[in-house]
Design an enzyme around this catalytic site. Sequence first.
Site, PDB file in Angstrom:
ATOM      1  N   ALA A 120       0.837  -1.208   0.000  1.00  0.00           N
ATOM      2  CA  ALA A 120       0.000   0.000   0.000  1.00  0.00           C
ATOM      3  C   ALA A 120       0.870   1.254   0.000  1.00  0.00           C
ATOM      4  CB  ALA A 120      -0.935  -0.002   1.203  1.00  0.00           C
ATOM      5  N   GLU A 123      -1.388   6.878  -3.220  1.00  0.00           N
ATOM      6  CA  GLU A 123      -2.421   7.683  -2.570  1.00  0.00           C
ATOM      7  C   GLU A 123      -3.154   8.510  -3.609  1.00  0.00           C
ATOM      8  OE1 GLU A 123      -0.042   8.277   1.672  1.00  0.00           O
ATOM      9  OE2 GLU A 123      -0.826  10.021   0.602  1.00  0.00           O
ATOM     10  N   PRO A 124      -4.307   9.085  -3.240  1.00  0.00           N
ATOM     11  CA  PRO A 124      -5.036   9.923  -4.197  1.00  0.00           C
ATOM     12  C   PRO A 124      -4.187  11.067  -4.751  1.00  0.00           C
ATOM     13  CG  PRO A 124      -6.456   9.382  -2.349  1.00  0.00           C
ATOM     14  CD  PRO A 124      -5.097   8.866  -2.000  1.00  0.00           C
ATOM     15  N   GLY A 125      -3.251  11.593  -3.951  1.00  0.00           N
ATOM     16  CA  GLY A 125      -2.431  12.710  -4.416  1.00  0.00           C
ATOM     17  C   GLY A 125      -0.998  12.358  -4.706  1.00  0.00           C
ATOM     18  N   ARG A 237      10.596  -4.770 -10.192  1.00  0.00           N
ATOM     19  CA  ARG A 237      10.287  -4.112 -11.467  1.00  0.00           C
ATOM     20  C   ARG A 237      10.618  -4.976 -12.679  1.00  0.00           C
ATOM     21  NH1 ARG A 237      11.607   1.710 -10.577  1.00  0.00           N
ATOM     22  NH2 ARG A 237       9.478   1.803  -9.762  1.00  0.00           N
ATOM     23  N   ARG A 262      -5.710 -19.624 -41.221  1.00  0.00           N
ATOM     24  CA  ARG A 262      -6.690 -18.745 -41.854  1.00  0.00           C
ATOM     25  C   ARG A 262      -6.367 -18.579 -43.336  1.00  0.00           C
ATOM     26  NH1 ARG A 262     -11.763 -16.642 -40.416  1.00  0.00           N
ATOM     27  NH2 ARG A 262     -12.050 -14.592 -41.353  1.00  0.00           N
ATOM     28  N   GLN A 331      -4.971  -7.294 -34.593  1.00  0.00           N
ATOM     29  CA  GLN A 331      -5.215  -6.846 -35.959  1.00  0.00           C
ATOM     30  C   GLN A 331      -5.231  -8.034 -36.928  1.00  0.00           C
ATOM     31  OE1 GLN A 331      -5.881  -3.698 -36.409  1.00  0.00           O
ATOM     32  NE2 GLN A 331      -6.054  -3.607 -38.639  1.00  0.00           N
ATOM     33  N   GLU A 358       3.807   0.260 -10.819  1.00  0.00           N
ATOM     34  CA  GLU A 358       5.219   0.131 -10.430  1.00  0.00           C
ATOM     35  C   GLU A 358       6.120   1.032 -11.262  1.00  0.00           C
ATOM     36  OE1 GLU A 358       6.892  -3.699  -9.397  1.00  0.00           O
ATOM     37  OE2 GLU A 358       4.887  -4.535  -9.124  1.00  0.00           O
ATOM     38  N   SER A 361       5.485   4.399 -17.678  1.00  0.00           N
ATOM     39  CA  SER A 361       6.522   4.394 -18.721  1.00  0.00           C
ATOM     40  C   SER A 361       7.321   5.686 -18.756  1.00  0.00           C
ATOM     41  CB  SER A 361       5.881   4.132 -20.088  1.00  0.00           C
ATOM     42  OG  SER A 361       5.416   2.800 -20.179  1.00  0.00           O
TER      43      SER A 361
END
Length: 376
Positions: A120, A123-125, A237, A262, A331, A358, A361
């Site tokens: 954890a 946070e929101p900010g 990471r 195909r 595609q 984490e 980019s």
Amino acid sequence: MDRSFLDWPFFEDRHRELAAGLEAWASANLPVDHGDVDAACRGLVQALGAGGWLKHSGGEALDIRSLCLIRETLARHDGLADFAFAMQGLGMGAVTLFGTPGQRQWLDRTRAGEAISAFALTEPGSGSDVARTATTAVRDGGDWVLNGEKTYISNGGIADLYVIFARTGEAPGAKGLSAFLLPADTPGLEVVGRIEVMAPHPLAHLRLTNLRLPETALIGTAGGGFRVAMTVLDHFRPTVGAAALGFARRALDEALARVRERQLFGAPMAELQMVQGHIAEMALKVDAAALLVYRAAWAKDQGAPRITREAAMAKLYATEAAQEVIDQALQLFGGDGVRVGMAVESLYREIRALRIYEGASDVQRLVIARSVLGGD
């Protein structure tokens, strides 16, 4: 699947044995039903523990190559299985690397699949800017009293324990943070709400209100939380890149099967030069991603004190390349590619979050640039 990469010098025989054993287990047990995501995650943690795979998620040491091989294999079979495994490692990474003997007793349960862990930090900010962490932890007698909010917490609402980061104020910014081990049944912890995302995973917004933790809950030293967080992310990471690599390999395999069977203009799609060009680009990206991921993992396992640059390169390239490989696979499937229930449609939703969590980019680009400019 092409398994020739296992012959690369990054790996030892024990890694090849691990990959073969997990491949057999995953083929027999995955994917699982995702209808009830919480129940699926609980079941996956239990199954991974019973199978012995979670013993690699923490303990006396972390073998990053093993973690990467496991995440790549699980992601190729079932994105939710990769999530379940990854959070047992990331969630308890701070305890594995910095925990006291008392805290490390939890590892017996998380490695056995008997307890679910969570990390954890967000946070929101404050997301990528950890120095802006606003949750506070204040000493009161022999306890710490925590107040604040955390959001986008993986396993939020189903975890048995959290590693949580809060501002203890020893210094401004990142140097004033500390890490704590928080059992989920602690009074004052509230799951404010669950967060629904495009590839369903258990995510939640948490609130801490006058939550008390004993001194023994402190992981490492007071004020050392930023180092704890960054060390954990440095280890894990590359494994995000490995999960992306697993998604990309699955997309390439799906695309190869599609173009071989195909028919288009009276011949298999695979005979069209343009299709062959797309397949070549996809294969190139998969191998380049694998080289970067396993270079970073190998460097850490060889004792490199830090692999910040290598981990950032692996995470950035592998996740961005996987997005491109999966998009191209979709595609090649045409209209079938966007049908719910098709593997490439699921992969398309699964991959997007890996370019954010984490370390997004653009943050990885900053890390790499600063390393290059600084000569590190």
